[in-house]
Motif scaffolding. Sequence first.
Motif, PDB file in Angstrom:
ATOM      1  N   VAL A 268       0.846  -1.190   0.000  1.00  0.00           N
ATOM      2  CA  VAL A 268       0.000   0.000   0.000  1.00  0.00           C
ATOM      3  C   VAL A 268       0.883   1.243   0.000  1.00  0.00           C
ATOM      4  O   VAL A 268       1.775   1.382   0.820  1.00  0.00           O
ATOM      5  CB  VAL A 268      -0.928   0.013   1.233  1.00  0.00           C
ATOM      6  N   ARG A 269       0.603   2.162  -0.907  1.00  0.00           N
ATOM      7  CA  ARG A 269       1.476   3.328  -1.086  1.00  0.00           C
ATOM      8  C   ARG A 269       1.062   4.502  -0.207  1.00  0.00           C
ATOM      9  O   ARG A 269       0.848   5.599  -0.670  1.00  0.00           O
ATOM     10  CB  ARG A 269       1.454   3.751  -2.556  1.00  0.00           C
ATOM     11  N   THR A 270       0.914   4.252   1.077  1.00  0.00           N
ATOM     12  CA  THR A 270       0.587   5.342   1.984  1.00  0.00           C
ATOM     13  C   THR A 270       1.339   5.130   3.285  1.00  0.00           C
ATOM     14  O   THR A 270       2.225   4.284   3.368  1.00  0.00           O
ATOM     15  CB  THR A 270      -0.937   5.436   2.216  1.00  0.00           C
ATOM     16  N   GLN A 271       0.974   5.887   4.325  1.00  0.00           N
ATOM     17  CA  GLN A 271       1.675   5.809   5.600  1.00  0.00           C
ATOM     18  C   GLN A 271       0.692   5.539   6.723  1.00  0.00           C
ATOM     19  O   GLN A 271      -0.496   5.838   6.621  1.00  0.00           O
ATOM     20  CB  GLN A 271       2.404   7.132   5.875  1.00  0.00           C
ATOM     21  N   ASP A 272       1.196   4.981   7.829  1.00  0.00           N
ATOM     22  CA  ASP A 272       0.345   4.759   8.996  1.00  0.00           C
ATOM     23  C   ASP A 272      -0.200   6.088   9.507  1.00  0.00           C
ATOM     24  O   ASP A 272      -1.355   6.179   9.924  1.00  0.00           O
ATOM     25  CB  ASP A 272       1.141   4.061  10.108  1.00  0.00           C
ATOM     26  N   ASP A 273       0.649   7.099   9.504  1.00  0.00           N
ATOM     27  CA  ASP A 273       0.234   8.449   9.882  1.00  0.00           C
ATOM     28  C   ASP A 273       0.390   9.353   8.662  1.00  0.00           C
ATOM     29  O   ASP A 273       1.501   9.767   8.330  1.00  0.00           O
ATOM     30  CB  ASP A 273       1.068   8.979  11.042  1.00  0.00           C
ATOM     31  N   LEU A 274      -0.718   9.624   8.009  1.00  0.00           N
ATOM     32  CA  LEU A 274      -0.711  10.449   6.810  1.00  0.00           C
ATOM     33  C   LEU A 274      -0.965  11.898   7.202  1.00  0.00           C
ATOM     34  O   LEU A 274      -2.025  12.231   7.745  1.00  0.00           O
ATOM     35  CB  LEU A 274      -1.787   9.968   5.840  1.00  0.00           C
ATOM     36  N   VAL A 275       0.004  12.749   6.973  1.00  0.00           N
ATOM     37  CA  VAL A 275      -0.096  14.166   7.327  1.00  0.00           C
ATOM     38  C   VAL A 275      -0.328  14.980   6.062  1.00  0.00           C
ATOM     39  O   VAL A 275       0.435  14.871   5.097  1.00  0.00           O
ATOM     40  CB  VAL A 275       1.177  14.652   8.044  1.00  0.00           C
ATOM     41  N   LEU A 276      -1.385  15.796   6.074  1.00  0.00           N
ATOM     42  CA  LEU A 276      -1.757  16.577   4.894  1.00  0.00           C
ATOM     43  C   LEU A 276      -2.026  18.035   5.268  1.00  0.00           C
ATOM     44  O   LEU A 276      -2.411  18.339   6.395  1.00  0.00           O
ATOM     45  CB  LEU A 276      -3.016  15.989   4.243  1.00  0.00           C
ATOM     46  N   LYS A 277      -1.824  18.900   4.284  1.00  0.00           N
ATOM     47  CA  LYS A 277      -2.186  20.308   4.404  1.00  0.00           C
ATOM     48  C   LYS A 277      -2.846  20.748   3.106  1.00  0.00           C
ATOM     49  O   LYS A 277      -2.598  20.155   2.041  1.00  0.00           O
ATOM     50  CB  LYS A 277      -0.948  21.189   4.633  1.00  0.00           C
ATOM     51  N   VAL A 278      -3.650  21.786   3.200  1.00  0.00           N
ATOM     52  CA  VAL A 278      -4.223  22.368   1.988  1.00  0.00           C
ATOM     53  C   VAL A 278      -3.074  22.844   1.097  1.00  0.00           C
ATOM     54  O   VAL A 278      -2.137  23.492   1.559  1.00  0.00           O
ATOM     55  CB  VAL A 278      -5.156  23.542   2.333  1.00  0.00           C
ATOM     56  N   GLY A 279      -3.162  22.490  -0.186  1.00  0.00           N
ATOM     57  CA  GLY A 279      -2.104  22.834  -1.130  1.00  0.00           C
ATOM     58  C   GLY A 279      -1.181  21.680  -1.435  1.00  0.00           C
ATOM     59  O   GLY A 279      -0.350  21.769  -2.350  1.00  0.00           O
ATOM     60  N   ALA A 280      -1.317  20.571  -0.694  1.00  0.00           N
ATOM     61  CA  ALA A 280      -0.440  19.415  -0.917  1.00  0.00           C
ATOM     62  C   ALA A 280      -0.744  18.742  -2.245  1.00  0.00           C
ATOM     63  O   ALA A 280      -1.906  18.598  -2.644  1.00  0.00           O
ATOM     64  CB  ALA A 280      -0.590  18.418   0.222  1.00  0.00           C
ATOM     65  N   LYS A 281       0.316  18.330  -2.932  1.00  0.00           N
ATOM     66  CA  LYS A 281       0.159  17.539  -4.153  1.00  0.00           C
ATOM     67  C   LYS A 281      -0.011  16.091  -3.722  1.00  0.00           C
ATOM     68  O   LYS A 281       0.824  15.535  -3.000  1.00  0.00           O
ATOM     69  CB  LYS A 281       1.384  17.680  -5.050  1.00  0.00           C
ATOM     70  N   VAL A 282      -1.109  15.468  -4.129  1.00  0.00           N
ATOM     71  CA  VAL A 282      -1.420  14.115  -3.669  1.00  0.00           C
ATOM     72  C   VAL A 282      -1.758  13.209  -4.846  1.00  0.00           C
ATOM     73  O   VAL A 282      -2.036  13.673  -5.955  1.00  0.00           O
ATOM     74  CB  VAL A 282      -2.598  14.119  -2.666  1.00  0.00           C
ATOM     75  N   MET A 283      -1.740  11.923  -4.561  1.00  0.00           N
ATOM     76  CA  MET A 283      -2.053  10.926  -5.576  1.00  0.00           C
ATOM     77  C   MET A 283      -2.945   9.857  -4.951  1.00  0.00           C
ATOM     78  O   MET A 283      -2.702   9.413  -3.829  1.00  0.00           O
ATOM     79  CB  MET A 283      -0.767  10.277  -6.097  1.00  0.00           C
ATOM     80  N   PHE A 284      -3.995   9.476  -5.665  1.00  0.00           N
ATOM     81  CA  PHE A 284      -4.827   8.366  -5.211  1.00  0.00           C
ATOM     82  C   PHE A 284      -4.057   7.056  -5.423  1.00  0.00           C
ATOM     83  O   PHE A 284      -3.355   6.897  -6.425  1.00  0.00           O
ATOM     84  CB  PHE A 284      -6.150   8.319  -5.984  1.00  0.00           C
ATOM     85  N   ILE A 285      -4.208   6.144  -4.473  1.00  0.00           N
ATOM     86  CA  ILE A 285      -3.433   4.903  -4.525  1.00  0.00           C
ATOM     87  C   ILE A 285      -4.330   3.675  -4.636  1.00  0.00           C
ATOM     88  O   ILE A 285      -3.876   2.545  -4.467  1.00  0.00           O
ATOM     89  CB  ILE A 285      -2.527   4.779  -3.287  1.00  0.00           C
ATOM     90  N   LYS A 286      -5.612   3.906  -4.934  1.00  0.00           N
ATOM     91  CA  LYS A 286      -6.522   2.782  -5.131  1.00  0.00           C
ATOM     92  C   LYS A 286      -7.619   3.188  -6.093  1.00  0.00           C
ATOM     93  O   LYS A 286      -8.083   4.326  -6.074  1.00  0.00           O
ATOM     94  CB  LYS A 286      -7.133   2.328  -3.801  1.00  0.00           C
ATOM     95  N   ASN A 287      -8.044   2.250  -6.940  1.00  0.00           N
ATOM     96  CA  ASN A 287      -9.134   2.517  -7.871  1.00  0.00           C
ATOM     97  C   ASN A 287     -10.441   2.734  -7.113  1.00  0.00           C
ATOM     98  O   ASN A 287     -10.719   2.041  -6.128  1.00  0.00           O
ATOM     99  CB  ASN A 287      -9.323   1.340  -8.836  1.00  0.00           C
ATOM    100  N   ASN A 288     -11.243   3.664  -7.567  1.00  0.00           N
ATOM    101  CA  ASN A 288     -12.573   3.887  -7.017  1.00  0.00           C
ATOM    102  C   ASN A 288     -13.469   4.346  -8.159  1.00  0.00           C
ATOM    103  O   ASN A 288     -13.425   5.502  -8.587  1.00  0.00           O
ATOM    104  CB  ASN A 288     -12.535   4.936  -5.903  1.00  0.00           C
ATOM    105  N   THR A 289     -14.266   3.426  -8.687  1.00  0.00           N
ATOM    106  CA  THR A 289     -15.087   3.734  -9.865  1.00  0.00           C
ATOM    107  C   THR A 289     -16.165   4.762  -9.543  1.00  0.00           C
ATOM    108  O   THR A 289     -16.577   5.527 -10.415  1.00  0.00           O
ATOM    109  CB  THR A 289     -15.755   2.458 -10.407  1.00  0.00           C
ATOM    110  N   GLU A 290     -16.669   4.771  -8.298  1.00  0.00           N
ATOM    111  CA  GLU A 290     -17.707   5.739  -7.949  1.00  0.00           C
ATOM    112  C   GLU A 290     -17.162   7.161  -7.967  1.00  0.00           C
ATOM    113  O   GLU A 290     -17.859   8.099  -8.343  1.00  0.00           O
ATOM    114  CB  GLU A 290     -18.293   5.407  -6.571  1.00  0.00           C
ATOM    115  N   LEU A 291     -15.907   7.324  -7.557  1.00  0.00           N
ATOM    116  CA  LEU A 291     -15.291   8.648  -7.607  1.00  0.00           C
ATOM    117  C   LEU A 291     -14.748   8.968  -8.990  1.00  0.00           C
ATOM    118  O   LEU A 291     -14.472  10.120  -9.305  1.00  0.00           O
ATOM    119  CB  LEU A 291     -14.138   8.742  -6.594  1.00  0.00           C
TER     120      LEU A 291
END
Length: 642
Positions: A268-291
């Motif tokens: 899984v391409r994420t972290q146990d503690d995922l820290v985010l801020k507004v303005g962060a460049k992010v990437m989805f790491i799982k398919n989600n057809t509804e989204l």
Amino acid sequence: MRQSSALDILKTGQNVFLTGSAGSGKTYTLNQYIDYLRARRVPVAVTASTGIAATHMNGTTIHSWSGIGIKDELSDRDLTTLSRKQFLADRLKDTAVLVIDEISMLHAKQLNLVSQVLKHIRKNDKAFGGIQVVVAGDFFQLPPIGSKGETNREKFAFMSEAWLDAKFHICYLSEQHRQISEAANGGLDLDDILNQIRRQEVTFESIAALEATFDQNVDIKRTRLYTHNLNVNSINDKELAALEGEMMRFTATSTGDSKLVETLKKTVRTQDDLVLKVGAKVMFIKNNTELGVSNGTMGELIGFAAVKINDDSKDSSDDLIEDDDDSAESETDKNVKGKSKKAIKEKSKAKKPTTQKMPVVRLNSGREVVAEPEEWIIEDETGDVLASYEQVPLCLAWAITIHKSQGMTLDAAEIDLSRTFELGQGYVALSRLKSLAGLQLLGMNDMSLQLDPLARGADKRFLVLSEEADANYSMLDEESMTQAHEKFILKSGGTLSKSVIDAYSTLQKKRREQQQAQIDKKQKLGNQVSDKSDSTLLATRLLLEESLSIAEISQARQLSQSTIMRHIADLKSQDPSLACDHLRPEDEVMTAVGNAYVAIKVANNPNDFNDDGSIKLRPIFDHLKQSIDYNAIRLALIFITP
């Protein structure tokens, strides 16, 4: 070979290795064949070598499907144990076609085990127990993980006994569907450069064209690809720290066997503690057809939206409410044969919803979506969950490693190959792009454009064999080809009924329309939660009325089997005459579960009941002394409870 020619060969029932360069349409061709089989009621198992690859195919891992788990070898005792597991034995006996995607990441030992298990359980000494096996992938991708000191010769699947035993027909796709031609503008085509790398005949002009991108200004939304985690983490941490504003932390939850949980974390391409801020460049790491997002979809975090969750401190993690009423998910804890199972959330009308802020992402396409927690699981051969890992499906994406970029398609990338340490890394990185116009190459070393010699030699042979297969099948007239296709369908227990095929096509069309409607609905920021409305239940009901199994409905809806069973329970409560008798367990199971249900009702132990008064699964399972698995109990309860 063209995709249409590959499909013609696949439909004859021969074992096939489907390969080709990045972007040649391997996954598309596989999905075309899978739809063809399902429309004709041919039992097909869709698997992949890794959990992440499996999500692309809406399937499961080959390790889980076959029952081999994480083992490298099986003793006679192991095989006997597997054959006694009725659920596994029935699944392997009923399957007519097995698909394994991303075969390059499956170790040779594990491919041998899959064939060994199928031979044993199906009591057939032919390769893979006599079923059609379709493997797909590109051996120029990075090799499978092996033991310390193992060479690629020992790891590559094409070096296994099972591969030789299968006598695969080679379908080497030659059409390009990812890279964009730049030849019309007088420039060098990225596809040409990639093919030169595959042939290990890279020209000075190609090297110059790659080096010339150093001064190229690429899209500010570019992805940075590096060979080492150290570079990636440094860039992401620095960029995040430079952002102003409040920091939001999302903590992952995990349950089950600790070693299996660690295995999940590695994929899984994420972290146990995922820290985010507004303005962060992010990437989805799982398919989600509804989204309408997939693994590798990029965007920028623009805010946080309040999402309703269940206030249930007894559960291992909170579950998002999926609409405004009482349709939260309902399952209970699992613990089979002493193995730690995932703590499944329980529905309760009495629970009071609270809210939690979730990331709002503006995709590079301009759409805005809410990233809600996703779950990654490892199941055993009965479908029970051995380990689970749940986290918001995002990672910081100012930079990512080349290893983690496998399977992605990128519009723009800044790539540093100056510290390449593994053969094939450069090819994997460059093949993520659509064109040279989206590339800024910061540097290369002597290894950057090199490929594994063994993979290169095999690839040359695959090309020759593919040309031979193409030539041989092209000699067949249309009538002969049609007869071969129909013969395999009937041999596999399928149907040639036009009405059945048309009905499947209609259902598929409805499903696509429903998915598109969900995607359109998700485009508005205010619509932050999943829709479990009557239209969702209707989609399941339509498939149910076609007498499809829960597994088939799960694959068609791209939802978990537990979710499908909840749909059926809701539908059954609304309409007792629901056409689901084909799912009814055997009388022995119904009687045993019914007796346990009555006994627990009479005992009236408060710990045995959910807040809404329904009986939990665990007490029934314990009462039966593990003689019936959870899925069978859940199905029986659908028919027992009013």
